[in-house]
Design an enzyme around this catalytic site. Structure first.
Site, PDB file in Angstrom:
ATOM      1  N   ARG A 112      77.393  15.560  79.833  1.00  0.00           N
ATOM      2  CA  ARG A 112      78.168  14.331  79.919  1.00  0.00           C
ATOM      3  C   ARG A 112      77.524  13.387  80.936  1.00  0.00           C
ATOM      4  O   ARG A 112      77.155  13.813  82.030  1.00  0.00           O
ATOM      5  CB  ARG A 112      79.612  14.614  80.345  1.00  0.00           C
ATOM      6  CG  ARG A 112      80.481  15.167  79.244  1.00  0.00           C
ATOM      7  CD  ARG A 112      81.893  15.456  79.771  1.00  0.00           C
ATOM      8  NE  ARG A 112      82.744  15.962  78.719  1.00  0.00           N
ATOM      9  CZ  ARG A 112      83.487  15.194  77.913  1.00  0.00           C
ATOM     10  NH1 ARG A 112      83.461  13.898  78.056  1.00  0.00           N
ATOM     11  NH2 ARG A 112      84.238  15.734  76.977  1.00  0.00           N
ATOM     12  N   THR A 116      79.638   7.363  82.670  1.00  0.00           N
ATOM     13  CA  THR A 116      80.448   6.951  81.521  1.00  0.00           C
ATOM     14  C   THR A 116      81.270   8.092  80.946  1.00  0.00           C
ATOM     15  O   THR A 116      82.222   7.857  80.206  1.00  0.00           O
ATOM     16  CB  THR A 116      79.550   6.405  80.397  1.00  0.00           C
ATOM     17  OG1 THR A 116      78.731   7.471  79.892  1.00  0.00           O
ATOM     18  CG2 THR A 116      78.648   5.295  80.914  1.00  0.00           C
ATOM     19  N   ASP A 208      80.230  32.832  86.572  1.00  0.00           N
ATOM     20  CA  ASP A 208      79.386  31.969  85.738  1.00  0.00           C
ATOM     21  C   ASP A 208      78.659  32.852  84.726  1.00  0.00           C
ATOM     22  O   ASP A 208      77.737  33.601  85.075  1.00  0.00           O
ATOM     23  CB  ASP A 208      78.381  31.217  86.605  1.00  0.00           C
ATOM     24  CG  ASP A 208      77.590  30.180  85.816  1.00  0.00           C
ATOM     25  OD1 ASP A 208      76.949  30.558  84.808  1.00  0.00           O
ATOM     26  OD2 ASP A 208      77.614  29.004  86.205  1.00  0.00           O
ATOM     27  N   ASP A 211      74.750  32.452  84.497  1.00  0.00           N
ATOM     28  CA  ASP A 211      74.025  33.063  85.610  1.00  0.00           C
ATOM     29  C   ASP A 211      74.021  34.575  85.504  1.00  0.00           C
ATOM     30  O   ASP A 211      73.017  35.235  85.800  1.00  0.00           O
ATOM     31  CB  ASP A 211      74.651  32.639  86.936  1.00  0.00           C
ATOM     32  CG  ASP A 211      74.280  31.224  87.343  1.00  0.00           C
ATOM     33  OD1 ASP A 211      73.321  30.676  86.778  1.00  0.00           O
ATOM     34  OD2 ASP A 211      74.955  30.661  88.223  1.00  0.00           O
TER      35      ASP A 211
END
Length: 217
Positions: A112, A116, A208, A211
């Site tokens: 993303r 914006t 995570d 990871d």
């Protein structure tokens, strides 16, 4: 209200005893990278059985060592594509390929714009006939739902109609967001956890996933 009552028939929780057993090991902070990868693969295979339960069959004649008999093949009209969301989704691909060796693989990387907030595809490589395939998006974690929503939207724009999302652990916030964003997608998960923390990590979660799969920090 239970999880299934809140989210309805579009969310399937795969809670087989062996899934719950393996998930408990996956969650442990002491589980090493190599075992973590193996567990992700195994859980993906278990979950894949449920996610493909609605594939239709066609009769075929097979000759056993004893006689001819009628058996079943998955209907040839159900060509499957597996689309991992990079990078953690790659950890689920091998398990799915054990179940469906003939599946084609797409790859989808998204980010993303920090200003914006518009999603951009930084890498998208899909089978040329993706629109006609039965598509399974795979990603171990469904946290806020942002990446999954963007991936689903992108695939819809490519003409995909048959689409499911497979994750291993989901937060309620992510489930609500994805279900609200797409009226037809079905979601499969091994667990619905408590919530997201202030850093948007799933609680209790498993850390995570990318990871832990690839041994990075």
């Amino acid at each position: 209200m239970t999880v299934l009552e809140e989210f309805g028939p579009r969310v399937t929780v795969v809670d087989h005893p062996m899934v719950l057993h393996k998930l408990s090991i996956l969650r442990s902070k002491d589980t090493p990278c190599s075992q973590f990868r193996t567990l992700v693969k195994e859980l993906s295979l278990f979950e894949g059985y449920e996610a493909t339960r609605d594939l239709t069959l066609e009769e075929v004649e097979v000759e056993t060592p004893i006689c001819k008999t009628t058996c079943y093949h998955v209907d040839a009209g159900h060509d499957v594509a597996i689309v991992p969301i990079l990078r953690a989704g790659l950890g689920m691909v091998d398990g799915m390929l054990e179940l469906i060796p003939s599946a084609h693989i797409g790859h989808l990387g998204m980010y993303r714009d920090p200003e914006t907030h518009v999603p951009h595809v930084y890498y998208g490589k899909l089978p040329s006939d993706i629109a006609s395939r039965y598509v399974l998006i795979v990603d171990p974690m469904l946290a806020t739902g942002g990446s999954s929503i963007d991936a689903i939207r992108y695939l819809r724009e490519q003409g995909v109609k048959q689409l499911k999302l497979m994750v291993l652990v989901a937060a309620p916030e992510g489930l609500r967001a994805v279900l609200d964003a797409d009226p037809d997608v079905q979601i499969y998960t091994c667990a619905v956890d408590e919530c997201l923390n202030d850093d948007a990590y799933i609680v209790p979660g498993l850390g995570d996933a990318g990871d832990r799969i690839f041994g990075t920090k």
